[in-house]
Design a protein around this motif. Structure first.
Motif, PDB file in Angstrom:
ATOM      1  N   ILE A 104      38.706  43.495  36.736  1.00 47.25           N
ATOM      2  CA  ILE A 104      37.377  44.003  37.150  1.00 47.25           C
ATOM      3  C   ILE A 104      37.526  45.346  37.844  1.00 47.25           C
ATOM      4  O   ILE A 104      36.459  46.027  37.520  1.00 47.25           O
ATOM      5  CB  ILE A 104      36.817  42.872  37.858  1.00 47.25           C
ATOM      6  N   LEU A 105      38.142  45.453  38.834  1.00 54.68           N
ATOM      7  CA  LEU A 105      38.113  46.605  39.766  1.00 54.68           C
ATOM      8  C   LEU A 105      38.083  47.861  39.190  1.00 54.68           C
ATOM      9  O   LEU A 105      37.280  49.008  39.531  1.00 54.68           O
ATOM     10  CB  LEU A 105      39.023  46.549  40.763  1.00 54.68           C
ATOM     11  N   PRO A 106      39.164  48.283  37.997  1.00 52.80           N
ATOM     12  CA  PRO A 106      39.014  49.618  37.573  1.00 52.80           C
ATOM     13  C   PRO A 106      37.680  49.738  36.802  1.00 52.80           C
ATOM     14  O   PRO A 106      37.502  51.145  36.730  1.00 52.80           O
ATOM     15  CB  PRO A 106      40.417  49.496  36.622  1.00 52.80           C
ATOM     16  N   LYS A 107      37.113  48.764  36.362  1.00 50.52           N
ATOM     17  CA  LYS A 107      35.644  49.118  35.873  1.00 50.52           C
ATOM     18  C   LYS A 107      34.660  49.134  36.489  1.00 50.52           C
ATOM     19  O   LYS A 107      33.484  49.783  36.257  1.00 50.52           O
ATOM     20  CB  LYS A 107      35.696  48.167  34.588  1.00 50.52           C
ATOM     21  N   HIS A 108      34.634  48.350  37.594  1.00 46.12           N
ATOM     22  CA  HIS A 108      33.689  48.059  38.557  1.00 46.12           C
ATOM     23  C   HIS A 108      34.090  48.117  40.169  1.00 46.12           C
ATOM     24  O   HIS A 108      34.301  46.725  40.497  1.00 46.12           O
ATOM     25  CB  HIS A 108      33.015  46.623  38.020  1.00 46.12           C
ATOM     26  N   PRO A 109      34.308  49.181  40.604  1.00 42.83           N
ATOM     27  CA  PRO A 109      35.194  49.272  42.043  1.00 42.83           C
ATOM     28  C   PRO A 109      34.166  48.683  42.995  1.00 42.83           C
ATOM     29  O   PRO A 109      34.769  48.060  43.897  1.00 42.83           O
ATOM     30  CB  PRO A 109      35.117  50.559  42.342  1.00 42.83           C
ATOM     31  N   GLN A 110      32.811  48.339  42.829  1.00 43.10           N
ATOM     32  CA  GLN A 110      32.035  47.739  43.863  1.00 43.10           C
ATOM     33  C   GLN A 110      32.436  46.356  44.159  1.00 43.10           C
ATOM     34  O   GLN A 110      32.237  45.827  45.239  1.00 43.10           O
ATOM     35  CB  GLN A 110      30.355  47.890  43.559  1.00 43.10           C
ATOM     36  N   ALA A 111      33.168  45.622  42.940  1.00 44.24           N
ATOM     37  CA  ALA A 111      33.566  44.150  43.215  1.00 44.24           C
ATOM     38  C   ALA A 111      34.448  44.051  44.454  1.00 44.24           C
ATOM     39  O   ALA A 111      34.781  43.191  44.654  1.00 44.24           O
ATOM     40  CB  ALA A 111      34.052  43.575  42.153  1.00 44.24           C
ATOM     41  N   ASN A 137      25.553  51.673  37.554  1.00 45.09           N
ATOM     42  CA  ASN A 137      24.586  51.927  38.884  1.00 45.09           C
ATOM     43  C   ASN A 137      24.382  50.721  39.775  1.00 45.09           C
ATOM     44  O   ASN A 137      23.721  49.770  39.418  1.00 45.09           O
ATOM     45  CB  ASN A 137      23.392  52.359  38.218  1.00 45.09           C
ATOM     46  N   THR A 138      25.260  50.522  40.658  1.00 43.82           N
ATOM     47  CA  THR A 138      24.771  49.336  41.561  1.00 43.82           C
ATOM     48  C   THR A 138      24.329  49.828  42.912  1.00 43.82           C
ATOM     49  O   THR A 138      24.511  50.875  43.625  1.00 43.82           O
ATOM     50  CB  THR A 138      26.356  48.977  42.163  1.00 43.82           C
ATOM     51  N   TYR A 139      22.987  49.253  43.223  1.00 40.64           N
ATOM     52  CA  TYR A 139      22.417  49.614  44.082  1.00 40.64           C
ATOM     53  C   TYR A 139      22.944  49.091  45.637  1.00 40.64           C
ATOM     54  O   TYR A 139      23.692  48.107  45.592  1.00 40.64           O
ATOM     55  CB  TYR A 139      20.767  48.949  43.811  1.00 40.64           C
ATOM     56  N   ASN A 140      22.419  49.447  46.827  1.00 39.42           N
ATOM     57  CA  ASN A 140      22.816  49.285  47.868  1.00 39.42           C
ATOM     58  C   ASN A 140      22.396  47.827  48.397  1.00 39.42           C
ATOM     59  O   ASN A 140      23.220  47.149  49.079  1.00 39.42           O
ATOM     60  CB  ASN A 140      22.236  50.005  48.948  1.00 39.42           C
ATOM     61  N   ASP A 141      21.326  47.353  47.536  1.00 36.16           N
ATOM     62  CA  ASP A 141      20.972  45.728  47.994  1.00 36.16           C
ATOM     63  C   ASP A 141      21.742  44.699  47.107  1.00 36.16           C
ATOM     64  O   ASP A 141      21.320  43.569  47.203  1.00 36.16           O
ATOM     65  CB  ASP A 141      19.460  45.733  47.833  1.00 36.16           C
ATOM     66  N   GLY A 142      22.822  45.275  46.344  1.00 36.61           N
ATOM     67  CA  GLY A 142      23.349  44.431  45.663  1.00 36.61           C
ATOM     68  C   GLY A 142      23.007  44.161  44.140  1.00 36.61           C
ATOM     69  O   GLY A 142      23.688  43.411  43.338  1.00 36.61           O
ATOM     70  N   ARG A 143      21.838  44.738  43.700  1.00 37.78           N
ATOM     71  CA  ARG A 143      21.172  44.489  42.545  1.00 37.78           C
ATOM     72  C   ARG A 143      22.231  45.177  41.423  1.00 37.78           C
ATOM     73  O   ARG A 143      23.057  46.312  41.720  1.00 37.78           O
ATOM     74  CB  ARG A 143      19.878  44.872  42.241  1.00 37.78           C
ATOM     75  N   ASN A 144      22.239  44.523  40.075  1.00 40.67           N
ATOM     76  CA  ASN A 144      23.250  45.191  39.267  1.00 40.67           C
ATOM     77  C   ASN A 144      24.814  44.910  39.535  1.00 40.67           C
ATOM     78  O   ASN A 144      25.427  45.852  39.215  1.00 40.67           O
ATOM     79  CB  ASN A 144      22.853  46.489  38.984  1.00 40.67           C
ATOM     80  N   ARG A 145      24.891  44.113  40.526  1.00 44.06           N
ATOM     81  CA  ARG A 145      26.519  44.072  40.927  1.00 44.06           C
ATOM     82  C   ARG A 145      27.043  42.553  39.897  1.00 44.06           C
ATOM     83  O   ARG A 145      26.425  41.910  40.084  1.00 44.06           O
ATOM     84  CB  ARG A 145      26.622  43.905  42.189  1.00 44.06           C
ATOM     85  N   PHE A 146      28.313  42.926  39.567  1.00 42.92           N
ATOM     86  CA  PHE A 146      28.891  41.720  38.653  1.00 42.92           C
ATOM     87  C   PHE A 146      29.269  40.711  39.667  1.00 42.92           C
ATOM     88  O   PHE A 146      29.672  40.944  40.714  1.00 42.92           O
ATOM     89  CB  PHE A 146      30.003  42.311  38.079  1.00 42.92           C
ATOM     90  N   TYR A 147      28.721  39.627  39.369  1.00 43.45           N
ATOM     91  CA  TYR A 147      29.035  38.242  40.017  1.00 43.45           C
ATOM     92  C   TYR A 147      30.328  37.686  39.937  1.00 43.45           C
ATOM     93  O   TYR A 147      30.578  37.402  38.712  1.00 43.45           O
ATOM     94  CB  TYR A 147      27.717  37.316  39.794  1.00 43.45           C
ATOM     95  N   VAL A 148      31.269  37.619  40.771  1.00 46.58           N
ATOM     96  CA  VAL A 148      32.537  37.008  40.647  1.00 46.58           C
ATOM     97  C   VAL A 148      32.379  35.529  41.356  1.00 46.58           C
ATOM     98  O   VAL A 148      32.124  35.548  42.617  1.00 46.58           O
ATOM     99  CB  VAL A 148      33.403  37.778  41.371  1.00 46.58           C
TER     100      VAL A 148
END
Length: 258
Positions: free
Chosen positions: A70-77, A45-56
């Motif tokens: 990363i991408l197959p597990k966390h596409p928002q990255a 659950n990644t919010y529009n404001d970037g919260r809970n987004r994995f930091y690269v």
């Protein structure tokens, strides 16, 4: 992984003062975190404001191996990868690789906009993308949205069996194509035969075309609401059998009969 203290959650790790910066941004430690079985769930659950987004870390955003993991597990990255990787077809294919699994995170509707124009103009690659998410057609290169052959292949591919053995729902493809194709009678007829609601996005003259309207209503009676006032509409409303079918399948549509 097994040595991480229990009190330190995955969300707290990037910003925690428990570890020095060079440890928090270490490549091997980052890959170990990505390999955790609960990684995808943690960032589901990644919010529009970037919260809970994995930091690269910036220094790793051009590292293909890291990004491919990363991408197959966390596409928002996808939003933070380097310009070079945005032109790499392997990155795009990696994002599609797990979409056949029910447990995989779904692709963001806008993910395609983060790739280069060259990739977004590749017919074969885009057909693979659109098989999973037709709405991504909005972010394809304009040359494809104006390509009748490409759009026809996309429409004809709908309602085929998907990876789960079910049927892919037909979508409003005409919403995303060029004005020229919205006025192409053959293409519009094909589109409304797959999803009658495509009539909403057809060119105005075709929304008054009896053959187009009948084909749209045959697929979805609710499509009649998008038939524009015209002698054709009056003619259809005088057709007893046509109105009877509307009354049976989509009675609310008769509100738009006037």
């Amino acid at each position: 992984e097994s040595e991480l203290p229990k009190v330190l959650t995955e969300q707290e790790f990037p910003n925690s003062d428990f570890f020095p910066l060079h440890i928090r941004l270490d490549r091997d430690i980052l890959l170990a975190r990505v390999a955790r079985p609960d990684f995808a769930k943690q960032y589901a659950n990644t919010y529009n404001d970037g919260r809970n987004r994995f930091y690269v870390p910036p220094k790793l955003r051009a590292d293909k191996e890291v990004i491919l993991r990363i991408l197959p597990k966390h596409p928002q990255a996808i939003e933070c990868i380097s310009c070079k990787l945005r032109d790499d077809p392997d990155i795009l294919i990696a994002m599609l690789s797990n979409q056949s699994k029910a447990s995989s995170p779904s692709l963001p509707s806008h993910f395609l906009q983060h790739f280069s124009e060259r990739l977004r103009a590749d017919k074969d690659l885009m057909l693979k993308v659109l098989k999973h998410q037709t709405s991504s057609l909005a972010f394809c290169a304009h040359s494809l949205k104006n390509d009748k052959e490409f759009v026809s292949l996309l429409i004809e591919g709908e309602n085929e069996s998907d990876s789960y053995g079910g049927k892919q729902p037909a979508s409003l493809v005409l919403r995303y194509v060029s004005q020229r194709l919205r006025a192409d009678r053959d293409l519009v007829l094909l589109a409304v035969s797959k999803s009658g609601l495509n009539l909403k996005h057809a060119a105005y003259p075709l929304r008054r075309d009896e053959g187009i309207v009948r084909a749209a209503v045959a697929e979805n009676a609710a499509a009649f609401r998008y038939c524009l006032p015209s002698p054709i509409k009056d003619h259809l409303l005088c057709d007893r059998q046509f109105v009877l079918e509307l009354a049976k399948t989509a009675p609310k549509t008769l509100v738009y009969a006037a």
